[in-house]
Design an enzyme around this catalytic site. Structure first.
Site, PDB file in Angstrom:
ATOM      1  N   ALA A 142       0.807  -1.219   0.000  1.00  0.00           N
ATOM      2  CA  ALA A 142       0.000   0.000   0.000  1.00  0.00           C
ATOM      3  C   ALA A 142       0.846   1.277   0.000  1.00  0.00           C
ATOM      4  O   ALA A 142       0.401   2.319  -0.478  1.00  0.00           O
ATOM      5  CB  ALA A 142      -0.948  -0.014   1.200  1.00  0.00           C
ATOM      6  N   ASN A 185      10.926   1.178   2.896  1.00  0.00           N
ATOM      7  CA  ASN A 185       9.691   1.300   3.686  1.00  0.00           C
ATOM      8  C   ASN A 185       9.884   2.244   4.859  1.00  0.00           C
ATOM      9  O   ASN A 185      10.886   2.171   5.555  1.00  0.00           O
ATOM     10  CB  ASN A 185       9.275  -0.084   4.198  1.00  0.00           C
ATOM     11  CG  ASN A 185       7.809  -0.143   4.565  1.00  0.00           C
ATOM     12  OD1 ASN A 185       6.965   0.004   3.687  1.00  0.00           O
ATOM     13  ND2 ASN A 185       7.500  -0.307   5.832  1.00  0.00           N
ATOM     14  N   CYS A 188     -26.313 -10.144  -8.386  1.00  0.00           N
ATOM     15  CA  CYS A 188     -26.078 -10.652  -9.742  1.00  0.00           C
ATOM     16  C   CYS A 188     -27.410 -10.928 -10.437  1.00  0.00           C
ATOM     17  O   CYS A 188     -28.459 -11.062  -9.780  1.00  0.00           O
ATOM     18  CB  CYS A 188     -25.285 -11.957  -9.614  1.00  0.00           C
ATOM     19  SG  CYS A 188     -24.887 -12.768 -11.165  1.00  0.00           S
ATOM     20  N   THR A 229       0.434   5.509  -1.469  1.00  0.00           N
ATOM     21  CA  THR A 229       0.079   6.614  -0.549  1.00  0.00           C
ATOM     22  C   THR A 229       0.341   7.969  -1.211  1.00  0.00           C
ATOM     23  O   THR A 229      -0.406   8.921  -0.988  1.00  0.00           O
ATOM     24  CB  THR A 229       0.862   6.526   0.781  1.00  0.00           C
ATOM     25  OG1 THR A 229       2.250   6.348   0.499  1.00  0.00           O
ATOM     26  CG2 THR A 229       0.377   5.377   1.631  1.00  0.00           C
ATOM     27  N   HIS A 269      -3.687 -10.039  -4.381  1.00  0.00           N
ATOM     28  CA  HIS A 269      -4.901  -9.853  -3.586  1.00  0.00           C
ATOM     29  C   HIS A 269      -6.105  -9.429  -4.421  1.00  0.00           C
ATOM     30  O   HIS A 269      -7.084  -8.936  -3.876  1.00  0.00           O
ATOM     31  CB  HIS A 269      -4.637  -8.851  -2.444  1.00  0.00           C
ATOM     32  CG  HIS A 269      -3.723  -9.403  -1.381  1.00  0.00           C
ATOM     33  ND1 HIS A 269      -3.109  -8.627  -0.429  1.00  0.00           N
ATOM     34  CD2 HIS A 269      -3.337 -10.684  -1.120  1.00  0.00           C
ATOM     35  CE1 HIS A 269      -2.371  -9.396   0.370  1.00  0.00           C
ATOM     36  NE2 HIS A 269      -2.484 -10.646  -0.031  1.00  0.00           N
ATOM     37  N   ARG A 283      -1.548  -0.104   7.871  1.00  0.00           N
ATOM     38  CA  ARG A 283      -0.990  -0.298   9.216  1.00  0.00           C
ATOM     39  C   ARG A 283      -0.115   0.823   9.738  1.00  0.00           C
ATOM     40  O   ARG A 283       0.331   0.759  10.878  1.00  0.00           O
ATOM     41  CB  ARG A 283      -0.192  -1.619   9.266  1.00  0.00           C
ATOM     42  CG  ARG A 283      -1.095  -2.806   9.145  1.00  0.00           C
ATOM     43  CD  ARG A 283      -0.401  -4.143   9.106  1.00  0.00           C
ATOM     44  NE  ARG A 283      -1.428  -5.151   8.834  1.00  0.00           N
ATOM     45  CZ  ARG A 283      -1.975  -5.368   7.654  1.00  0.00           C
ATOM     46  NH1 ARG A 283      -1.558  -4.701   6.593  1.00  0.00           N
ATOM     47  NH2 ARG A 283      -2.943  -6.256   7.522  1.00  0.00           N
TER      48      ARG A 283
HETATM   49  P1  OAD Z   1       0.636  -1.863   5.237  1.00  0.00           P
HETATM   50  O1  OAD Z   1      -0.232  -0.705   5.570  1.00  0.00           O
HETATM   51  O2  OAD Z   1       0.652  -3.003   6.164  1.00  0.00           O
HETATM   52  O3  OAD Z   1       2.124  -1.366   5.039  1.00  0.00           O
HETATM   53  C1  OAD Z   1       2.415  -0.258   4.235  1.00  0.00           C
HETATM   54  C2  OAD Z   1       3.796   0.232   4.597  1.00  0.00           C
HETATM   55  O4  OAD Z   1       4.154   1.252   3.667  1.00  0.00           O
HETATM   56  C3  OAD Z   1       3.881   0.835   5.988  1.00  0.00           C
HETATM   57  O5  OAD Z   1       4.829   0.121   6.751  1.00  0.00           O
HETATM   58  C4  OAD Z   1       4.320   2.292   5.743  1.00  0.00           C
HETATM   59  O6  OAD Z   1       5.342   2.693   6.647  1.00  0.00           O
HETATM   60  C5  OAD Z   1       4.881   2.242   4.357  1.00  0.00           C
HETATM   61  N1  OAD Z   1       4.715   3.490   3.577  1.00  0.00           N
HETATM   62  C6  OAD Z   1       3.604   4.229   3.395  1.00  0.00           C
HETATM   63  N2  OAD Z   1       3.820   5.247   2.550  1.00  0.00           N
HETATM   64  C7  OAD Z   1       5.119   5.148   2.176  1.00  0.00           C
HETATM   65  C8  OAD Z   1       5.960   5.902   1.308  1.00  0.00           C
HETATM   66  N3  OAD Z   1       5.510   6.958   0.627  1.00  0.00           N
HETATM   67  N4  OAD Z   1       7.248   5.516   1.191  1.00  0.00           N
HETATM   68  C9  OAD Z   1       7.729   4.430   1.864  1.00  0.00           C
HETATM   69  N5  OAD Z   1       6.986   3.689   2.681  1.00  0.00           N
HETATM   70  C10 OAD Z   1       5.692   4.029   2.831  1.00  0.00           C
HETATM   71  O7  OAD Z   1       0.228  -2.309   3.745  1.00  0.00           O
HETATM   72  P2  OAD Z   1       0.564  -3.697   3.013  1.00  0.00           P
HETATM   73  O8  OAD Z   1       1.884  -4.202   3.451  1.00  0.00           O
HETATM   74  O9  OAD Z   1       0.320  -3.483   1.586  1.00  0.00           O
HETATM   75  O10 OAD Z   1      -4.692  -7.182   2.404  1.00  0.00           O
HETATM   76  O11 OAD Z   1      -0.563  -4.615   3.609  1.00  0.00           O
HETATM   77  C11 OAD Z   1      -0.690  -5.920   3.150  1.00  0.00           C
HETATM   78  C12 OAD Z   1      -2.141  -6.341   3.087  1.00  0.00           C
HETATM   79  O12 OAD Z   1      -2.803  -6.053   4.313  1.00  0.00           O
HETATM   80  C13 OAD Z   1      -2.975  -5.593   2.079  1.00  0.00           C
HETATM   81  O13 OAD Z   1      -2.826  -6.108   0.774  1.00  0.00           O
HETATM   82  C14 OAD Z   1      -4.357  -5.797   2.581  1.00  0.00           C
HETATM   83  C15 OAD Z   1      -4.093  -5.437   4.010  1.00  0.00           C
HETATM   84  O14 OAD Z   1      -5.009  -5.819   4.933  1.00  0.00           O
HETATM   85  C16 OAD Z   1      -5.957  -7.605   2.343  1.00  0.00           C
HETATM   86  O15 OAD Z   1      -6.904  -6.835   2.439  1.00  0.00           O
HETATM   87  C17 OAD Z   1      -6.114  -9.079   2.130  1.00  0.00           C
END
Ligand code: OAD
Length: 246
Positions: A22, A211, A142, A26, A116, A34
């Protein structure tokens, strides 16, 4: 200097793969999950579970309608654009993504592996028919009478088998993986950078983590940077493409 080191690692790699979360989006204005501004700080994560869909369909629909409409007019970030450029240049072989926003494809990435699913389509929970997500916004049922649901992986569901198989083979094949904007906390997705970290013990592969917040795999990475991902990739890209060839 980390930017030089990273540019060097990329230049010397034979099979570079990106693994995104994610934090890649951003900068486009979409919240992550998170971090301190994350979605799961405001709403409970169980709203994205199969159990919640089955028990509280109306609330589930309202939640996902918001997430779908939030994609309106959203533009790709520097992360999406630079990864697309690197693929076009032959530097990057694939993007494994946990994101469901479709933003990697917009600037031209083709080898995108969506672990996902895809928030821009929905499917019938009964007959499996796929519709554009507009159908879900208009009426979440549907033609067959079944419930429509976003075409994404909910907590409690397995990952799509084809994407998972492709992603595992890319993670096994790469000699460099860039993990960009992911907390690396959600499994099974996070087992892919973990696999690369394990392969780094023998020197056959390396993991680089870009990150803002710490991740559980930082200790096993060849390199970790906490700078904004768009800044890092932009600066690395400048190192890789000498002025004039940009
Ligand atoms: P997270 O929200 O868990 O992690 C995103 C990370 O990106 C965080 O640790 C932030 O510090 C970092 N971050 C945000 N903006 C940034 C930037 N501009 N530069 C560098 N770092 C940045 O998101 P995911 O790891 O994608 O799944 O989460 C994994 C899964 O959990 C998602 O696909 C979703 C979620 O629940 C499902 O819904 C099944």
């Amino acid at each position: 200097e980390p930017i030089h080191r990273l540019a060097d690692l990329i230049r010397r790699s034979r099979y570079l793969v990106a693994f995104t979360g994610a934090g890649a989006s951003t900068e486009s204005g979409l919240p992550d999950f998170r971090s301190s501004q994350g979605l799961w700080r405001r709403v409970p994560q169980r709203m994205a579970s199969i159990e919640f869909m089955e028990r509280h369909f109306d609330e589930f629909v309202a939640f996902y309608r918001q997430r779908i409409t939030a994609l309106d007019g959203v533009q790709p970030s520097r992360v999406h654009r630079i990864l697309a450029k690197w693929e076009e240049a032959g530097l990057l072989k694939a993007v494994i993504t946990q994101n469901v926003d479709g933003l990697h494809q917009l600037p031209g990435s083709r080898q995108v592996i969506p672990l996902h699913g895809d928030l821009r389509t929905c499917r019938c929970q009964r007959c499996g028919r796929i519709y554009p997500s507009e159908a879900f916004l208009a009426d979440p049922y549907c033609a067959c009478g079944g419930r429509l649901r976003p075409n994404v992986v909910l907590f409690g569901e397995p990952l799509p088998a084809d994407a998972w198989a492709r992603a595992r083979s890319e993670a096994a094949r790469c000699d460099l993986m860039l993990a960009v904007g992911s907390s690396l906390e959600v499994y099974p997705a996070a087992s892919l950078p973990e696999m690369v970290a394990r392969r780094s013990a023998t020197g056959e592969a390396a993991l680089v983590i870009i990150n803002r917040d710490p991740t559980p795999l930082d200790a096993w990475a060849r390199m970790v940077t906490r700078e904004a991902a768009g800044d890092v990739l932009e600066r690395v890209d400048r190192q890789l493409s000498p002025a004039g060839s940009r």
